[in-house]
Scaffold this motif. Structure first.
Motif, mmCIF file in Angstrom:
data_model
loop_
_atom_site.group_PDB
_atom_site.id
_atom_site.type_symbol
_atom_site.label_atom_id
_atom_site.label_comp_id
_atom_site.label_asym_id
_atom_site.label_seq_id
_atom_site.Cartn_x
_atom_site.Cartn_y
_atom_site.Cartn_z
ATOM 1 N N ALA A 120 0.834 -1.204 0.000
ATOM 2 C CA ALA A 120 0.000 0.000 0.000
ATOM 3 C C ALA A 120 0.869 1.255 0.000
ATOM 4 C CB ALA A 120 -0.919 -0.010 1.210
ATOM 5 N N VAL A 121 1.984 1.210 0.722
ATOM 6 C CA VAL A 121 2.910 2.354 0.782
ATOM 7 C C VAL A 121 3.436 2.674 -0.626
ATOM 8 C CG1 VAL A 121 5.143 3.138 1.678
ATOM 9 C CG2 VAL A 121 3.585 1.882 3.154
ATOM 10 N N MET A 122 3.678 1.601 -1.408
ATOM 11 C CA MET A 122 4.264 1.795 -2.739
ATOM 12 C C MET A 122 3.302 2.485 -3.708
ATOM 13 S SD MET A 122 6.107 -1.898 -2.871
ATOM 14 C CE MET A 122 6.502 -1.868 -4.595
ATOM 15 N N THR A 123 2.027 2.461 -3.367
ATOM 16 C CA THR A 123 1.055 3.069 -4.277
ATOM 17 C C THR A 123 0.878 4.569 -4.033
ATOM 18 O OG1 THR A 123 -0.780 2.624 -2.807
ATOM 19 C CG2 THR A 123 -0.255 0.900 -4.412
ATOM 20 N N VAL A 124 1.485 5.037 -2.940
ATOM 21 C CA VAL A 124 1.339 6.459 -2.613
ATOM 22 C C VAL A 124 1.987 7.290 -3.716
ATOM 23 C CG1 VAL A 124 2.037 8.254 -0.967
ATOM 24 C CG2 VAL A 124 1.276 6.023 -0.146
ATOM 25 N N ASP A 125 1.296 8.323 -4.201
ATOM 26 C CA ASP A 125 1.883 9.088 -5.300
ATOM 27 C C ASP A 125 1.971 10.593 -5.027
ATOM 28 O OD1 ASP A 125 -0.708 9.746 -5.417
ATOM 29 O OD2 ASP A 125 -1.035 9.190 -7.521
ATOM 30 N N PHE A 126 1.998 10.980 -3.745
ATOM 31 C CA PHE A 126 2.127 12.412 -3.481
ATOM 32 C C PHE A 126 3.550 12.831 -3.120
ATOM 33 C CE2 PHE A 126 1.957 11.587 1.012
ATOM 34 C CZ PHE A 126 0.956 10.643 1.182
ATOM 35 N N PHE A 127 4.536 11.932 -3.379
ATOM 36 C CA PHE A 127 5.936 12.313 -3.212
ATOM 37 C C PHE A 127 6.634 12.231 -4.565
ATOM 38 C CE2 PHE A 127 4.979 10.203 0.927
ATOM 39 C CZ PHE A 127 5.160 11.298 1.742
ATOM 40 N N GLU A 128 7.717 13.008 -4.706
ATOM 41 C CA GLU A 128 8.574 12.755 -5.859
ATOM 42 C C GLU A 128 9.340 11.463 -5.553
ATOM 43 O OE1 GLU A 128 11.411 14.709 -3.076
ATOM 44 O OE2 GLU A 128 9.260 14.675 -3.442
ATOM 45 N N LEU A 129 10.067 10.925 -6.493
ATOM 46 C CA LEU A 129 10.646 9.588 -6.356
ATOM 47 C C LEU A 129 11.508 9.431 -5.106
ATOM 48 C CD1 LEU A 129 10.864 6.779 -7.599
ATOM 49 C CD2 LEU A 129 12.877 7.570 -8.854
ATOM 50 N N GLU A 130 12.399 10.424 -4.857
ATOM 51 C CA GLU A 130 13.294 10.279 -3.701
ATOM 52 C C GLU A 130 12.501 10.271 -2.389
ATOM 53 O OE1 GLU A 130 17.147 12.242 -1.549
ATOM 54 O OE2 GLU A 130 16.637 12.929 -3.564
ATOM 55 N N GLY A 131 11.503 11.147 -2.334
ATOM 56 C CA GLY A 131 10.647 11.199 -1.148
ATOM 57 C C GLY A 131 9.902 9.891 -0.949
ATOM 58 N N LEU A 132 9.461 9.333 -2.065
ATOM 59 C CA LEU A 132 8.716 8.076 -1.977
ATOM 60 C C LEU A 132 9.603 6.946 -1.467
ATOM 61 C CD1 LEU A 132 6.230 6.325 -2.438
ATOM 62 C CD2 LEU A 132 6.929 6.046 -4.816
ATOM 63 N N THR A 133 10.834 6.861 -1.959
ATOM 64 C CA THR A 133 11.714 5.769 -1.506
ATOM 65 C C THR A 133 12.022 5.914 -0.017
ATOM 66 O OG1 THR A 133 13.632 7.007 -2.262
ATOM 67 C CG2 THR A 133 12.773 5.318 -3.755
ATOM 68 N N LYS A 134 12.183 7.161 0.441
ATOM 69 C CA LYS A 134 12.437 7.376 1.875
ATOM 70 C C LYS A 134 11.213 6.981 2.688
ATOM 71 C CE LYS A 134 16.001 10.877 2.252
ATOM 72 N NZ LYS A 134 16.277 12.262 2.569
ATOM 73 N N PHE A 135 10.063 7.412 2.186
ATOM 74 C CA PHE A 135 8.812 7.097 2.881
ATOM 75 C C PHE A 135 8.624 5.570 2.927
ATOM 76 C CE2 PHE A 135 4.105 6.488 2.628
ATOM 77 C CZ PHE A 135 3.791 6.999 3.876
#
Lengths: 260, 313
Positions: A36-51
């Motif tokens: 579910a975390v991987m589907t989040v799309d309100f971060f840019e890529l680097e933010g998403l990987t950290k999240f």
């Protein structure tokens, strides 16, 4: 104490953990959460990987810790409840070897669970194209296992003093609130009276500070942190082993004279 | 096999076991003393709550004596050494439901110090012996209560122990299971193994045991060889009409003679005396009207003893 009987007991714990399928259920739920975390799309890529790293590592830590607490806490009460302890302890095996076998089994089962999480985590990281800071990551895993050892021995001891439900509840509360307690005491320490400060220091020294063994924040922000020095790792290991040995000794003393 | 320089396999001396504390203190075993010699088959009988299981658990080291001592093969009960040559079947036990029969026996056999090759050779034969042939790879959660009990017997025999302690031997077994178990026990007994077991099936005890120890309210009520115990319980009745001037022969004089009108009723308590008594009476010209045997079972005797003990202040 011969190692083979200890391993045989450990193997039976591992077999139970694997055949009862609870671990798979936990891993499945955790996988869904990580997915579910991987589907989040309100971060840019680097933010998403950290999240992703932050949430996934937290889920892994909590799920493995709770698995180990439940597994460890139920070993002895379950043996008494089903009376499986009688034919087992009728064999030429000491109570200490029995307890060591149970602990080893719980740790191996915990490591197996953690291993499954790692596979899920690494798959997710590969999918997102997130690099893995291997050195820091290895230290994170190692210290997690040290922390699991503390939780397992504490749960063993609690299961001898309390009933199964109470042992699991207190073990879980201890784990969940340990970090909160440490943070809270850090904030309030300067505003407390000398007696209060003394009491806080006593509690901090007497109760294992699990946050010391949690490198998940560093692993998330790996580019800002170098891996820990060997001496620090050794000190943290000794710290973990001290509390584990303390709880295990208390459990062994209790179990030694416990009528079965 | 069970010999150890003639020493007792089991020695219990003035054993006291108490449960609870303060006002709730309860004495489950109260000064029990007995011994089991190598090669003997001894039945341990008593009503529920008499202290049988507590004594057996003390022998296995599961609970600790308040005072007195319990030794197994010369070692203090409960030590690893004392359990090395013992096979034990608990009163009620379940076995890990997530394991297969073979895995369980591998676990218990391994803990008893058997190698993998020894286990591979023994397990199928042992399961066959207890009537579980072909069930090696069946999960124990699929086993019935009787099958679990049979498996329990198998686990107690896995290391081919010199002595066996069985608590409630035939508990959970159907008549066929009991028969099979009796055959296994007879085989073990004939191979010279020491057997100490408790059972509520007193006919089983009577037929298998060399000696019995009766326990009631934590105390030994009676301890005797079965043959010695049962001998006076088997009575032979001779009803006869004595001729005039009849003098009772010496062989009959030490038995119970009762006059009932013109008839006499003689109760012979010893089977060895019976033919002699009959021939002496006939030689003295008595007219024998009836002969009958009255066999008192161990169960009847046990009930009588317990009632007597209950009536004592």
């Amino acid at each position: 104490m011969k190692p083979y009987p200890v391993w045989l007991i450990a193997k039976s714990v591992l077999l139970e953990a694997v055949r009862r399928r609870e671990i798979y259920a936990i891993v499945l739920v955790a996988t869904l959460l990580i997915g579910a975390v991987m589907t989040v799309d309100f971060f840019e890529l680097e933010g998403l990987t950290k999240f992703y790293r932050e949430v996934a590592l937290k889920i892994m830590s909590v799920a493995t810790a709770l698995t180990v607490i439940v597994l460890a806490a139920r070993q002895l009460p379950r043996e008494f409840e089903t009376r499986t302890i009688y034919p087992l302890m009728a064999k030429p095996i000491s109570r200490l070897a029995f307890l060591c076998g149970k602990l080893l089994g719980v740790m191996v089962a915990g490591a197996f669970c953690f291993g499954l999480f790692m596979v899920v985590y690494l798959c997710g990281a590969a999918y997102l194209g997130s690099s893995v800071p291997w050195a820091l990551f290895a230290q994170y895993i190692y210290l997690q296992i040290v922390m699991l050892l503390i939780l397992a021995t504490l749960s063993f001891w609690l299961s001898m003093l309390l009933n199964l439900d109470a042992a699991i509840t207190i073990g879980a509360i201890f784990y969940v609130f340990a970090a909160t307690f440490t943070t809270l005491t850090t904030y309030i320490y300067d505003f407390t009276s000398p007696i209060g400060q003394f009491l806080i220091r006593v509690v901090i020294y007497a109760v294992p500070q699990l946050t010391l063994l949690d490198l998940s924040e560093k692993a998330v922000h790996a580019q800002a942190w170098a891996p820990l020095r060997f001496a620090t790792m050794a000190q943290l290991t000794l710290y973990g082993l001290f509390f584990s040995a303390l709880y295990f000794s208390l459990a062994a003393i209790w179990f030694r004279r416990k009528p079965l | 096999m069970s010999e150890q320089n003639g020493a007792s396999v089991i020695e219990v001396e003035n054993l006291v076991v108490e449960y609870g504390k303060g006002a709730r203190r309860h004495r489950a075993v109260d000064g029990v003393t007995f011994a089991v010699q190598p090669g003997e088959c001894v039945g341990f009988i008593g009503a529920n709550g008499a202290g049988k299981s507590t004594t057996m658990k003390t022998l296995m080291g599961f609970i600790f004596p308040t005072s007195g001592s319990a030794r197994v093969f010369g070692h203090k009960a409960g030590t690893v050494e004392s359990r090395r040559r013992i096979g034990y079947l608990p009163e009620v036990a379940l076995y890990y439901p997530f394991m297969k029969a073979r895995e369980l026996l591998e676990l218990y056999g391994g803990l008893s110090g058997l190698s993998r090759s020894q286990l591979r050779a023994r397990i199928p034969a042992l399961l066959e012996k207890v009537g579980l042939g072909g069930k090696e790879n069946v999960l124990l959660r699929q086993f019935s209560k009787g099958m679990q009990q049979r498996l329990g017997i198998a686990q107690s025999l896995i290391a081919e122990p010199d002595a066996l302690i069985f608590d409630e031997l035939s508990s959970g077994l159907d008549p066929l299971g009991r028969y099979d178990l009796r055959q296994v026990l007879l085989e073990l007994k004939n191979s010279g193994r020491t057997i100490f077991f408790s059972s509520h099936e007193l006919s089983e005890v009577e037929s298998l045991c060399d000696r019995i120890v009766m326990i009631h309210k934590g105390r030994v009520l009676k301890e005797a060889p079965v043959a010695e115990l049962m001998k006076p319980l088997n009575q032979f009745e001779v009803v006869f009409v004595p001729p005039a001037g009849f003098e009772i022969p010496e062989s009959a004089a030490r038995h119970d003679l009762r006059h009932d009108g013109e008839m006499c009723r003689l109760l012979v308590n010893d089977i060895d005396d019976y033919p002699r008594v009959l021939s002496d009476l006939t030689a003295r010209g008595v007219e024998i009207r009836r002969t009958a045997s009255r066999t008192v079972s161990l169960e009847d005797y046990f009930i009588e003893l317990v009632r007597e003990a209950e009536e004592k202040p």
